[in-house]
Design a protein around this motif. Structure first.
Motif, mmCIF file in Angstrom:
data_model
loop_
_atom_site.group_PDB
_atom_site.id
_atom_site.type_symbol
_atom_site.label_atom_id
_atom_site.label_comp_id
_atom_site.label_asym_id
_atom_site.label_seq_id
_atom_site.Cartn_x
_atom_site.Cartn_y
_atom_site.Cartn_z
ATOM 1 N N ILE A 1 0.598 -1.264 0.084
ATOM 2 C CA ILE A 1 -0.264 -0.193 0.021
ATOM 3 C C ILE A 1 0.776 1.217 -0.214
ATOM 4 O O ILE A 1 0.695 2.255 -0.635
ATOM 5 N N SER A 2 2.060 1.046 0.835
ATOM 6 C CA SER A 2 2.954 2.486 0.824
ATOM 7 C C SER A 2 3.630 2.540 -0.586
ATOM 8 O O SER A 2 3.492 3.767 -0.980
ATOM 9 N N TYR A 3 3.890 1.503 -1.221
ATOM 10 C CA TYR A 3 4.588 1.640 -2.370
ATOM 11 C C TYR A 3 3.520 2.458 -3.569
ATOM 12 O O TYR A 3 3.794 3.129 -4.284
ATOM 13 N N LEU A 4 2.381 1.767 -3.529
ATOM 14 C CA LEU A 4 1.316 2.263 -4.375
ATOM 15 C C LEU A 4 0.947 3.724 -4.188
ATOM 16 O O LEU A 4 0.828 4.578 -5.003
ATOM 17 N N ARG A 5 0.966 4.345 -2.897
ATOM 18 C CA ARG A 5 0.690 5.341 -2.572
ATOM 19 C C ARG A 5 1.786 6.615 -3.189
ATOM 20 O O ARG A 5 1.591 7.608 -3.596
ATOM 21 N N LYS A 6 2.898 5.832 -2.995
ATOM 22 C CA LYS A 6 4.139 6.720 -3.688
ATOM 23 C C LYS A 6 3.921 7.114 -5.000
ATOM 24 O O LYS A 6 4.529 8.005 -5.534
ATOM 25 N N LYS A 7 3.463 5.951 -5.751
ATOM 26 C CA LYS A 7 3.193 6.221 -7.129
ATOM 27 C C LYS A 7 1.726 6.670 -7.719
ATOM 28 O O LYS A 7 2.087 7.662 -8.795
ATOM 29 N N ILE A 8 1.033 6.388 -6.960
ATOM 30 C CA ILE A 8 -0.453 6.782 -7.439
ATOM 31 C C ILE A 8 -0.725 8.286 -6.776
ATOM 32 O O ILE A 8 -1.333 8.994 -7.582
ATOM 33 N N ASP A 9 -0.602 8.409 -5.388
ATOM 34 C CA ASP A 9 -0.908 9.692 -4.811
ATOM 35 C C ASP A 9 0.234 10.649 -4.587
ATOM 36 O O ASP A 9 0.051 11.831 -4.194
ATOM 37 N N ALA A 10 1.606 10.399 -5.097
ATOM 38 C CA ALA A 10 2.583 11.560 -4.882
ATOM 39 C C ALA A 10 2.309 12.712 -5.573
ATOM 40 O O ALA A 10 2.182 12.648 -6.650
ATOM 41 N N GLY A 11 2.248 13.675 -4.680
ATOM 42 C CA GLY A 11 2.035 15.136 -5.326
ATOM 43 C C GLY A 11 0.637 15.434 -6.045
ATOM 44 O O GLY A 11 0.489 16.348 -6.786
ATOM 45 N N ARG A 12 -0.392 14.418 -5.378
ATOM 46 C CA ARG A 12 -1.645 14.764 -5.775
ATOM 47 C C ARG A 12 -2.475 14.397 -4.643
ATOM 48 O O ARG A 12 -2.309 14.187 -3.696
ATOM 49 N N THR A 13 -3.936 14.706 -4.707
ATOM 50 C CA THR A 13 -4.846 14.793 -4.020
ATOM 51 C C THR A 13 -5.016 13.005 -3.783
ATOM 52 O O THR A 13 -5.126 12.330 -4.623
ATOM 53 N N PRO A 14 -4.755 12.447 -2.315
ATOM 54 C CA PRO A 14 -4.921 11.090 -2.338
ATOM 55 C C PRO A 14 -6.094 10.494 -2.568
ATOM 56 O O PRO A 14 -7.050 10.888 -2.579
ATOM 57 N N MET A 15 -6.118 9.296 -3.217
ATOM 58 C CA MET A 15 -7.194 8.468 -3.556
ATOM 59 C C MET A 15 -7.250 7.153 -2.622
ATOM 60 O O MET A 15 -8.279 6.646 -2.626
ATOM 61 N N ILE A 16 -6.135 6.587 -2.307
ATOM 62 C CA ILE A 16 -5.920 5.380 -1.444
ATOM 63 C C ILE A 16 -5.958 5.884 0.076
ATOM 64 O O ILE A 16 -5.336 6.674 0.533
ATOM 65 N N HIS A 17 -7.002 5.361 0.807
ATOM 66 C CA HIS A 17 -7.292 5.754 1.962
ATOM 67 C C HIS A 17 -7.062 4.896 3.248
ATOM 68 O O HIS A 17 -7.713 3.579 2.926
ATOM 69 N N THR A 18 -6.638 4.720 4.484
ATOM 70 C CA THR A 18 -6.684 3.867 5.375
ATOM 71 C C THR A 18 -7.856 4.098 6.219
ATOM 72 O O THR A 18 -8.030 5.272 6.886
ATOM 73 N N VAL A 19 -8.784 3.155 6.632
ATOM 74 C CA VAL A 19 -9.668 3.161 7.654
ATOM 75 C C VAL A 19 -9.147 2.382 8.616
ATOM 76 O O VAL A 19 -9.050 1.357 8.753
ATOM 77 N N ARG A 20 -8.803 3.283 9.630
ATOM 78 C CA ARG A 20 -8.240 2.664 11.041
ATOM 79 C C ARG A 20 -8.977 1.262 11.489
ATOM 80 O O ARG A 20 -10.360 1.633 11.819
ATOM 81 N N GLY A 21 -8.283 0.551 11.758
ATOM 82 C CA GLY A 21 -8.628 -0.829 12.257
ATOM 83 C C GLY A 21 -9.651 -1.657 11.525
ATOM 84 O O GLY A 21 -10.180 -2.656 11.780
ATOM 85 N N ALA A 22 -9.850 -1.169 10.056
ATOM 86 C CA ALA A 22 -10.667 -1.825 9.379
ATOM 87 C C ALA A 22 -10.042 -2.444 7.850
ATOM 88 O O ALA A 22 -10.238 -3.287 7.455
#
Length: 249
Positions: A220-241
Motif C-alpha cells: 500500500i505504501s509503494y502504491l501511494r508513492k506512485k499513485i498519490d505522490a504530489g496529488r490529492t490522495p485516492m488510497i485511504h486507510t480506514v483505521r482498524g478496518a
C-alpha cells in the motif's frame, strides 16, 4: 536440508504462455540438492527450469534464458540475492521474483520486497508452498490474460488497462510491478469499499500468509508513492478496518 522433500506439489491446471510455450523459471540457490529438488517440482508443472548456484551465474543465465519467474535465495556465496535482483531490475526486467530466505525477521523480509521482490518464503518450506506462490506470481504477471470484457477500469482521473498493463493518472503514465498492479486492480474493482488486509492477502497473493499482514502495508505504501505522490490522495486507510480507494475530492 530442512525443506520438506516429501511434500509432492499439488498440481492444478497447467499454466503456459499465451503462445502455448512452457513458462521459464530460473532457480538460484547454492545448495545443489535444494536447487535440484525445486527444479524437479517445477518441471512437474510442465515448466522449463534452469538452475544457478551463485549470483554471477544467475545473472548470466537470466540474460540468456529470459525467465518468466525467478526463485532467488538471499544468501549466495558471491553476491547476495538482493544485489542480483537489483541488477536484474536495472536491466529493465520486471520478471516476478520469489525470495528464499533462512532469515525470519521482519526487516529481512521488508529488505527483499523493497529491493523489488514480489514475494518470499522462509526456510524450511514445502515444495507445495513454493509452487503455489510461483503460480500466483505468474498469474499476476503479464503472462496472464485479462478476464474482464472491458479491459479499462476508470476511477476519477485514474485509469488501469488490464490488457496492456498500463496505468495512468491525470494523463501521466505510472510504472507498476506485477504485484502492485494486481493490488491496484483489486482496489479499483471495489471503489469506495473498505477492504481488509485479510481480503487483500487472499485476493492479491492468492495464499494464506499466516497473518503476515505487514506485506499489505508495504505494498500500500509503494502504491501511494506512485499513485498519490504530489496529488490529492485516492488510497485511504480506514483505521482498524483496512483500505479504500475513492475518487479524489
Amino acid at each position: 536440508m530442512s525443506t520438506r522433500a516429501s511434500d509432492r506439489p499439488a498440481q492444478g491446471p497447467r499454466l503456459s504462455k499465451a503462445d502455448g510455450s512452457a513458462i521459464r523459471v530460473l532457480v538460484v540457490d547454492d545448495e545443489p540438492t535444494l536447487a535440484d529438488l525445486l527444479a524437479m517440482a517445477l518441471r512437474y508443472e510442465g515448466w522449463d527450469v534452469r538452475t544457478a548456484g551463485d549470483g554471477q551465474k544467475a545473472l548470466t543465465i537470466a540474460r540468456e534464458f529470459r525467465p518468466d519467474a525467478i526463485v532467488l535465495d538471499i544468501m549466495l556465496p558471491d553476491i547476495d540475492g538482493l544485489q542480483v535482483l537489483q541488477r536484474v531490475r536495472a536491466s529493465g526486467s520486471e520478471t516476478p521474483v520469489l525470495f528464499l530466505t533462512a532469515k525470519d525477521s521482519l526487516d529481512d523480509r521488508i529488505a527483499g520486497l523493497t529491493a523489488g521482490g514480489d514475494d518470499y518464503v522462509t526456510k524450511p518450506f514445502s515444495l507445495e508452498e513454493v509452487v503455489a506462490r510461483l503460480r500466483g506470481l505468474i498469474r499476476r504477471s503479464t503472462l496472464s490474460v485479462a478476464e474482464a470484457n472491458d479491459p479499462l477500469i476508470r476511477i476519477g482521473d485514474l485509469t488501469l488497462d488490464e490488457d496492456s498493463y498500463e496505468v495512468f493518472r491525470g494523463g501521466d503514465q505510472i510504472e507498476l510491478t506485477a504485484t502492485e498492479f494486481e493490488l491496484l486492480r483489486f482496489l479499483m474493482r471495489n471503489p469506495r469499499r473498505v477492504l481488509s488486509k485479510a481480503q487483500i492477502l487472499d485476493r492479491v497473493w492468492s495464499y494464506d500468509f499466516g497473518g503476515r499482514s505487514s506485506v499489505v502495508e508495504i505494498y500500500i505504501s509503494y502504491l501511494r508513492k506512485k499513485i498519490d505522490a504530489g496529488r490529492t490522495p485516492m488510497i485511504h486507510t480506514v483505521r482498524g478496518a483496512g483500505y479504500m480507494l475513492k475518487t479524489a475530492q
